[in-house]
Design a protein around this motif. Sequence first.
Motif, PDB file in Angstrom:
ATOM      1  N   PHE A  16       0.822  -1.294  -0.080  1.00 41.61           N
ATOM      2  CA  PHE A  16      -0.085  -0.199  -0.014  1.00 41.61           C
ATOM      3  C   PHE A  16       0.857   1.398   0.100  1.00 41.61           C
ATOM      4  O   PHE A  16       0.451   2.261  -0.737  1.00 41.61           O
ATOM      5  N   TYR A  17       1.835   1.229   0.821  1.00 44.09           N
ATOM      6  CA  TYR A  17       2.703   2.553   0.889  1.00 44.09           C
ATOM      7  C   TYR A  17       3.611   2.679  -0.459  1.00 44.09           C
ATOM      8  O   TYR A  17       3.689   3.759  -0.920  1.00 44.09           O
ATOM      9  N   ARG A  18       4.088   1.540  -0.971  1.00 48.14           N
ATOM     10  CA  ARG A  18       4.933   1.783  -2.261  1.00 48.14           C
ATOM     11  C   ARG A  18       3.916   2.083  -3.536  1.00 48.14           C
ATOM     12  O   ARG A  18       4.331   2.958  -4.210  1.00 48.14           O
ATOM     13  N   HIS A  19       2.771   1.542  -3.585  1.00 46.28           N
ATOM     14  CA  HIS A  19       1.910   1.408  -4.567  1.00 46.28           C
ATOM     15  C   HIS A  19       0.562   2.182  -4.566  1.00 46.28           C
ATOM     16  O   HIS A  19      -0.117   2.552  -5.660  1.00 46.28           O
ATOM     17  N   GLY A  20       0.287   2.574  -3.477  1.00 44.46           N
ATOM     18  CA  GLY A  20      -1.134   3.093  -3.213  1.00 44.46           C
ATOM     19  C   GLY A  20      -2.070   2.068  -2.957  1.00 44.46           C
ATOM     20  O   GLY A  20      -2.120   0.926  -3.391  1.00 44.46           O
ATOM     21  N   GLY A 103       6.969   9.217   0.782  1.00 44.25           N
ATOM     22  CA  GLY A 103       5.876  10.237   1.191  1.00 44.25           C
ATOM     23  C   GLY A 103       5.274   9.887   2.360  1.00 44.25           C
ATOM     24  O   GLY A 103       5.886   8.997   3.192  1.00 44.25           O
ATOM     25  N   CYS A 104       4.227  10.405   2.841  1.00 45.17           N
ATOM     26  CA  CYS A 104       3.444  10.302   4.065  1.00 45.17           C
ATOM     27  C   CYS A 104       2.418   9.242   3.772  1.00 45.17           C
ATOM     28  O   CYS A 104       1.562   9.626   3.061  1.00 45.17           O
ATOM     29  N   PHE A 105       2.529   8.273   4.482  1.00 43.20           N
ATOM     30  CA  PHE A 105       1.398   7.038   4.054  1.00 43.20           C
ATOM     31  C   PHE A 105       0.086   7.521   4.478  1.00 43.20           C
ATOM     32  O   PHE A 105      -1.165   7.192   3.713  1.00 43.20           O
ATOM     33  N   PHE A 106       0.040   8.493   5.370  1.00 37.93           N
ATOM     34  CA  PHE A 106      -1.286   9.062   5.801  1.00 37.93           C
ATOM     35  C   PHE A 106      -1.625  10.244   4.852  1.00 37.93           C
ATOM     36  O   PHE A 106      -3.155  10.336   4.637  1.00 37.93           O
ATOM     37  N   ILE A 107      -0.983  10.898   4.397  1.00 37.54           N
ATOM     38  CA  ILE A 107      -1.325  11.828   3.478  1.00 37.54           C
ATOM     39  C   ILE A 107      -1.618  11.052   1.983  1.00 37.54           C
ATOM     40  O   ILE A 107      -2.792  11.296   1.535  1.00 37.54           O
ATOM     41  N   ASN A 108      -0.854  10.108   1.737  1.00 34.06           N
ATOM     42  CA  ASN A 108      -1.115   9.263   0.682  1.00 34.06           C
ATOM     43  C   ASN A 108      -2.523   8.674   0.703  1.00 34.06           C
ATOM     44  O   ASN A 108      -3.282   8.563  -0.290  1.00 34.06           O
ATOM     45  N   THR A 109      -2.596   7.908   1.776  1.00 34.38           N
ATOM     46  CA  THR A 109      -3.989   7.477   1.899  1.00 34.38           C
ATOM     47  C   THR A 109      -5.269   8.324   1.961  1.00 34.38           C
ATOM     48  O   THR A 109      -6.384   8.258   1.259  1.00 34.38           O
ATOM     49  N   SER A 110      -5.225   9.369   2.700  1.00 35.60           N
ATOM     50  CA  SER A 110      -6.204  10.567   2.617  1.00 35.60           C
ATOM     51  C   SER A 110      -6.436  10.924   1.026  1.00 35.60           C
ATOM     52  O   SER A 110      -7.609  11.141   0.799  1.00 35.60           O
ATOM     53  N   ALA A 111      -5.426  10.985   0.364  1.00 38.76           N
ATOM     54  CA  ALA A 111      -5.646  11.509  -1.004  1.00 38.76           C
ATOM     55  C   ALA A 111      -6.433  10.410  -1.819  1.00 38.76           C
ATOM     56  O   ALA A 111      -7.253  10.949  -2.795  1.00 38.76           O
ATOM     57  N   SER A 118     -15.374   8.542   6.541  1.00 40.52           N
ATOM     58  CA  SER A 118     -14.874   7.211   6.701  1.00 40.52           C
ATOM     59  C   SER A 118     -13.965   7.066   7.674  1.00 40.52           C
ATOM     60  O   SER A 118     -13.140   7.849   8.418  1.00 40.52           O
ATOM     61  N   GLU A 119     -13.857   5.588   8.305  1.00 39.61           N
ATOM     62  CA  GLU A 119     -12.776   5.340   9.725  1.00 39.61           C
ATOM     63  C   GLU A 119     -11.423   5.763   8.587  1.00 39.61           C
ATOM     64  O   GLU A 119     -10.663   5.977   9.835  1.00 39.61           O
ATOM     65  N   ILE A 120     -11.091   5.325   7.926  1.00 41.22           N
ATOM     66  CA  ILE A 120      -9.763   5.593   7.017  1.00 41.22           C
ATOM     67  C   ILE A 120      -9.392   6.938   7.357  1.00 41.22           C
ATOM     68  O   ILE A 120      -8.323   7.153   7.885  1.00 41.22           O
ATOM     69  N   SER A 121     -10.158   7.825   6.792  1.00 38.80           N
ATOM     70  CA  SER A 121     -10.065   9.262   6.651  1.00 38.80           C
ATOM     71  C   SER A 121      -9.916   9.885   8.263  1.00 38.80           C
ATOM     72  O   SER A 121      -8.975  10.483   8.652  1.00 38.80           O
ATOM     73  N   ALA A 122     -10.662   9.193   9.122  1.00 39.79           N
ATOM     74  CA  ALA A 122     -10.718   9.435  10.638  1.00 39.79           C
ATOM     75  C   ALA A 122      -9.410   9.194  11.108  1.00 39.79           C
ATOM     76  O   ALA A 122      -8.785   9.780  12.181  1.00 39.79           O
ATOM     77  N   TYR A 123      -9.031   8.201  10.750  1.00 40.04           N
ATOM     78  CA  TYR A 123      -7.578   7.484  11.396  1.00 40.04           C
ATOM     79  C   TYR A 123      -6.351   8.276  10.868  1.00 40.04           C
ATOM     80  O   TYR A 123      -5.373   8.566  11.688  1.00 40.04           O
ATOM     81  N   CYS A 124      -6.411   8.820   9.597  1.00 35.59           N
ATOM     82  CA  CYS A 124      -5.332   9.596   9.236  1.00 35.59           C
ATOM     83  C   CYS A 124      -5.259  10.839   9.798  1.00 35.59           C
ATOM     84  O   CYS A 124      -4.200  11.434  10.064  1.00 35.59           O
TER      85      CYS A 124
END
Length: 183
Positions: A16-20, A103-111, A118-124
């Motif tokens: 996830f961190y390397r490829h999205g 980059g930042c896994f949390f910024i990347n995930t939020s994007a 969502s729970e994912i956005s809330a965790y970021c």
Amino acid sequence: MSKKRDLLLSTALELFYRHGINSIGINEVVKVSGVAKKTLYSHFNSKEELVLKALEKRHLTFMQWLETKLESTANNKELIDTLFRSLEGWFDGEEPELGGFNGCFFINTSAEFHDNQSEISAYCRYHKEQVRQLIQSKLGGNSEDLLNAICLLKEGAITTAYMTGASSEVIENSVKILRRLEC
């Protein structure tokens, strides 16, 4: 935690961190980890749960790393220098516990997740708030402006270093700006 669960989680986080997140499916996690799909689903009910657990794993790793880096800072100057030199080490691949810089896994995930509810956005957001609280706990005095500047420049440095690869320049500029505000 079982070995297979830990392997699945570590593999998912790395992929996830390397490829999205959206470009990596469950089948890829299963293939790379060598663990059966049935076993994956016995540990994680959905891809979303796997993403949340990967975020949690990265959060714990990052917070432990950052806390260790900042634990001996005695004043704001040391805090700023240590924080930004540590980030530079991460950008340059010199922080093995954080792995290669992407980059930042949390910024990347939020994007990748546009639903702010969502729970994912809330965790970021939770991660970013925890980092902010850690920095605030090390900051001398009660300067909300300096805290805001440090946090904004930290985020900007991470994003800019990721996009440009110019880690030294980004760090030098950030520290120079913060020195002026610190006075």
